[in-house]
Scaffold this active site. Structure first.
Site, short mmCIF file in Angstrom:
data_model
loop_
_atom_site.label_atom_id
_atom_site.label_comp_id
_atom_site.label_asym_id
_atom_site.label_seq_id
_atom_site.Cartn_x
_atom_site.Cartn_y
_atom_site.Cartn_z
N GLY A 249 0.83 -1.19 0.00
CA GLY A 249 0.00 0.00 0.00
C GLY A 249 0.87 1.25 0.00
N PHE A 250 1.76 1.32 1.00
CA PHE A 250 2.76 2.39 1.10
C PHE A 250 2.15 3.78 1.21
CE2 PHE A 250 4.46 -0.94 -1.87
CZ PHE A 250 5.14 -1.65 -0.90
N ILE A 641 10.38 -4.54 20.42
CA ILE A 641 10.28 -5.26 19.15
C ILE A 641 9.33 -6.44 19.36
CG2 ILE A 641 11.59 -6.61 17.46
CD1 ILE A 641 12.02 -3.47 17.46
N ASN A 643 8.21 -8.61 17.03
CA ASN A 643 8.66 -9.79 16.31
C ASN A 643 9.91 -9.42 15.51
OD1 ASN A 643 9.11 -11.67 14.21
ND2 ASN A 643 7.00 -12.42 14.36
N PRO A 644 11.09 -9.81 16.01
CA PRO A 644 12.34 -9.37 15.38
C PRO A 644 12.46 -9.83 13.93
CG PRO A 644 12.75 -10.96 17.16
CD PRO A 644 11.30 -10.61 17.23
N LYS A 713 7.43 1.57 19.15
CA LYS A 713 7.53 2.63 18.14
C LYS A 713 7.35 1.96 16.76
CE LYS A 713 10.94 5.39 20.70
NZ LYS A 713 12.33 5.93 20.65
N GLY A 714 7.22 2.73 15.72
CA GLY A 714 6.99 2.15 14.40
C GLY A 714 8.28 1.75 13.72
N VAL A 715 8.17 0.79 12.80
CA VAL A 715 9.34 0.33 12.07
C VAL A 715 9.16 0.35 10.55
CG1 VAL A 715 10.10 -1.13 13.98
CG2 VAL A 715 8.63 -2.10 12.21
N GLU A 717 8.55 2.75 8.19
CA GLU A 717 9.00 3.79 7.27
C GLU A 717 10.42 4.27 7.52
OE1 GLU A 717 5.33 6.40 6.21
OE2 GLU A 717 4.86 5.40 8.08
MO1 MOS Z 1 2.12 5.35 5.07
S1 MOS Z 1 2.83 6.68 3.72
O1 MOS Z 1 1.66 6.27 6.34
O2 MOS Z 1 1.24 4.11 4.44
#
Ligand code: MOS
Length: 753
Positions: A249-250, A641, A643-644, A713-715, A717
């Site tokens: 999706g991105f 993390i 799931n590494p 935290k997010g991974v 992007e």
């Molecule tokens: Mo993203 S650009 O927040 O799918």
């Protein structure tokens, strides 16, 4: 590939939890065997095929469509045009909030960009619909298209990205530059890029009276549901969307796209189910892209190599009819310490489809420019680029002065540099060659992405047979939500993962928020965690209040949930299974609810970001300018993390995209017509396996007590952000040539040699 060491579970995650386990994707078998059903794999009975006819001009109007010729095709059932289409309950050009993007739904004969839908042909077969679309043979009145960063008069946008101010500053940048002993000014250009998910945007849709059943890929089930409902004037709960799998999706599938609404209209008009799937070239217009930027960086430094000023200005493009402004300069708010920082944006409106969020929107474009400029400044100061970054390490968030909720970037630099062997790097460029005479260069880039969380909900059930259910309408666009969220569910319910039925991916489930902003694991995960805690608390109430239970009198806080049993915290020899508790209470099951929401107090007190450092080695042919990335090592710190295994996969994907950004990817736009000239994966270059070197992602340990209850935290992007700059800097180090126009293709490298 690096050795894998599972990170230790943080204190708040119990021993034996499935959190932190390197499970393989639970949906992997379905995917590799072809059994996973993507939207376009559905074929409801009586289904017709809809094919979009799109504009080959970028600006003007459609003066003629040969509807009679298309109608004459034996397989064609109907043709949707501005003159012949179902009523909509809402103007496609309405914009009630910033995330409501305007759509082209055949509202008139105007053409605002190339590849805009101008008609939809509906037929019994895909072939007939495709042939019918060709028979329309449109004629146009062509107007001159506005194209490119200089294509129109510029203005200051009302806001950038998801509503940030177009300009921000602290301190006196002019004074910081004037007083600097060293100054650099450089302008960088990044091209338009297209999301190019492997799975094109698609919809399979059927009306049942005034309710809708829809299969479509979406990163935002509930937002998409409400958008579709509003377009057709029906209640959101009458729109049932299934989106179990997305082929990427991105950012381009966060909201309902115009072509998908056209599919719903076609189903309304014909009274039959419709399948509409975009062709690859049709994804270069109506479904978003990453806007081009031109960024000017002015940096000042004192004699010791400390930055005195950062001025980051970005110019970008948006469409002629809607607003999305790439927040490219904003990355300078968070990266490097400086007493003075100013960021600003300007924009032009051109004949393009409206740009959109695309993986690390703002950070990807902005960091390749900032990381290049930082490298240029390190060179001007005669300093090693890593030492320069450490010298200007931001101990607090530079623009806001807020402390970071956590920041293990120093450890990222150290672990990445150690693994890479950075210490033996030559300071000057063009000093290293390999045995074949190739120029060798080493570069570093800093990675950063905000740690976001949105609102989400989940529902948990424990059943008398000892099993559990967790429900949340989450989205798996390939990142592994089916697995990572099930791990959080198992942890929250105190069960083994195989004892939990994890239900996700449909709009009828509790809203898990949007899968975007690298925030989905936190958003859905915290809701799941809360639902687990809620149902366990209810179960504990049943047990501790019942004198027949070994847990009687323990009180809610005195109980642990593990392996399908509740234990007294003060005496773990006293325990009972969930099933026994429920059976004795005469209950078949018990339900809990959880939700997630950003914590305004924590957000105002702390700056929350994930961080990383990427090290790149490139080899450049000194005669031909051909560039090969030969090593890429990233070290990232992103809190807990889950799931590494999956997280490393996210980092690899981001790093490969960084490589694509630095060296491969660009939409080539004809300056005369405004058309994308390479709208296919043959000519729109992305790295293939042969381009991708040995990649390593090091998971740097980090505990964050503030971002959310699990420290997630997010991974998704962050990987793209440091990698693109690291590779660009490595190309300079190999060759001594600084290419400021991305991607760095061999012609640009040779031209500047
Ligand atoms: Mo993203 S650009 O927040 O799918």
């Amino acid at each position: 590939m690096s050795e894998f060491t599972p990170p230790k579970a943080p204190a708040h995650i119990r021993q034996g939890s499935s959190i932190g386990q390197p499970l393989t994707r639970r949906d992997g078998f379905l995917k590799v065997t072809g059994a996973a059903r993507y939207a376009a794999d559905n074929h409801p009975a009586g289904m017709l095929y809809a094919v979009i006819a799109h504009s080959s001009i970028a600006c003007g109007r459609v003066s003629f469509l040969d509807v009679d010729a298309a109608r004459g095709h034996p397989g064609v059932v109907d043709i949707m045009t501005p003159q012949h289409k179902p009523e909509l309950a809402m103007d496609p050009d309405a914009k009630l909030h910033p995330f409501m993007f305007r759509m082209d739904l055949l509202q008139n004969d105007r053409v605002r960009y190339a590849t805009q839908p101008i008609a939809v042909v509906i037929a019994e077969t895909l072939e007939a619909a495709t042939e019918g679309a060709l028979l329309l043979a449109p004629r146009y009145e062509i107007e001159t298209a506005a194209v490119g960063l200089d294509g129109a008069e510029s203005f200051v946008p009302p806001g950038v990205g998801a509503g940030n101010p177009a300009a921000a500053s602290k301190g006196d940048v002019q004074a910081g530059l004037a007083g600097a002993s060293l100054r650099i000014e450089a302008t960088y250009e990044t091209p338009s890029q297209y999301h190019n998910a492997m799975e094109p945007h698609a919809i399979v849709v059927a009306w049942h009276g005034d309710t809708l059943s829809i299969d479509m890929p979406t990163q935002g089930l509930v937002m998409t549901q409400s958008r579709i409902a509003a377009m057709f004037g029906i209640p959101p709960e009458d729109v049932h969307i299934r989106s179990p799998f997305l082929g990427g999706g991105f950012g381009s599938k966060g909201l309902a796209a115009g072509p998908q609404i056209l599919g719903v209209m076609a189903a309304r008009m014909t009274g039959r189910p419709i399948k509409l799937v975009l062709r690859r070239e049709q994804m270069y217009g109506p479904v978003g892209h990453r806007a081009a930027t031109r960024q000017t960086l002015r940096l000042g430094a004192d004699g010791e190599g400390s930055l005195t000023a950062i001025d980051h200005h970005a110019k970008t493009t948006s469409s002629t009819f809607d607003d999305f402004f790439e927040p490219a300069a904003d990355v300078s708010h968070t990266m490097y310490a400086s007493p003075a920082i100013a960021t600003s944006h300007e924009a032009v409106r051109v004949n393009t489809g409206t740009p959109l969020f695309m993986r690390a929107p703002g950070e990807a474009t902005g960091s390749i420019a900032l990381e290049s400029a930082i490298d240029e400044m390190a060179q001007a100061c005669g300093m090693d680029p890593l030492a320069f970054r450490l010298k200007n390490y931001a101990e607090v968030e530079p623009i806001s002065g807020k402390p970071f909720s956590s920041k293990a970037l120093r450890q990222c630099y150290a672990q990445g540099a150690e693994r890479f062997g950075w210490a033996t790097r030559k300071l000057e460029p063009r000093q290293m060659r390999d045995e074949d005479g190739m120029l060798v260069g080493w570069g570093v880039g800093t990675a950063t992405f905000p740690a976001l969380m949105f609102q989400g909900q989940a529902r948990a059930v424990l059943r008398a047979d000892g099993s559990g259910v967790m429900e949340t309408g989450a989205h798996d666009m390939g990142q592994g939500a089916w697995t990572a969220l099930a791990q959080i569910a198992a942890d929250g319910l105190g069960l083994e993962i195989d004892q939990v039925e994890f239900r996700s991916g449909t709009s009828d489930l509790p809203d898990a928020g949007i899968a975007g902003g690298s925030a989905h694991t936190a958003t859905a995960g915290i809701a799941i965690h809360g639902a687990g805690a809620d149902v366990i608390a209810k179960l504990a109430d049943l047990a501790t209040g019942d004198e027949r239970s070994p847990l009687f009198g323990a009180g809610n806080t005195g109980v642990l949930a593990r392996a399908g049993r509740l234990f007294r915290r003060d005496d773990e020899s006293r325990s009972e299974t969930y099933g026994d508790i429920l059976v004795r209470a005469g209950l078949a099951e018990i339900e809990g609810r959880g939700s997630s929401a950003p914590d305004p107090a924590a957000l105002s007190a702390y700056a929350m970001h994930a961080h990383g450092a990427v090290f790149a080695e490139v080899k450049v042919d000194p005669d031909l300018g051909q560039i090969r990335v030969t090593r890429l090592i990233g070290a990232f710190a992103a809190g807990t993390i889950i799931n590494p295994h999956l997280v490393r996969s996210q980092y690899y994907g981001g790093m490969i995209w960084g490589m694509s950004f630095a060296l491969h990817e660009h939409a080539i736009i004809d300056p005369r017509s405004g058309r994308v000239m390479n709208p296919n994966l043959g000519e729109y270059h992305i790295p293939v396996n042969a381009d991708v070197p040995s990649i390593e992602a090091i998971l740097v340990e980090e505990r964050d007590p503030y971002v959310n209850a699990l420290g997630i935290k997010g991974v998704g992007e962050i990987g793209v952000t440091g990698s693109a700059g690291a590779i660009a800097n490595a190309v300079w180090h190999a060759t001594g040539v600084r290419v400021r126009h991305f991607p760095i293709t061999l012609d640009r490298l040779i031209e500047r040699r």
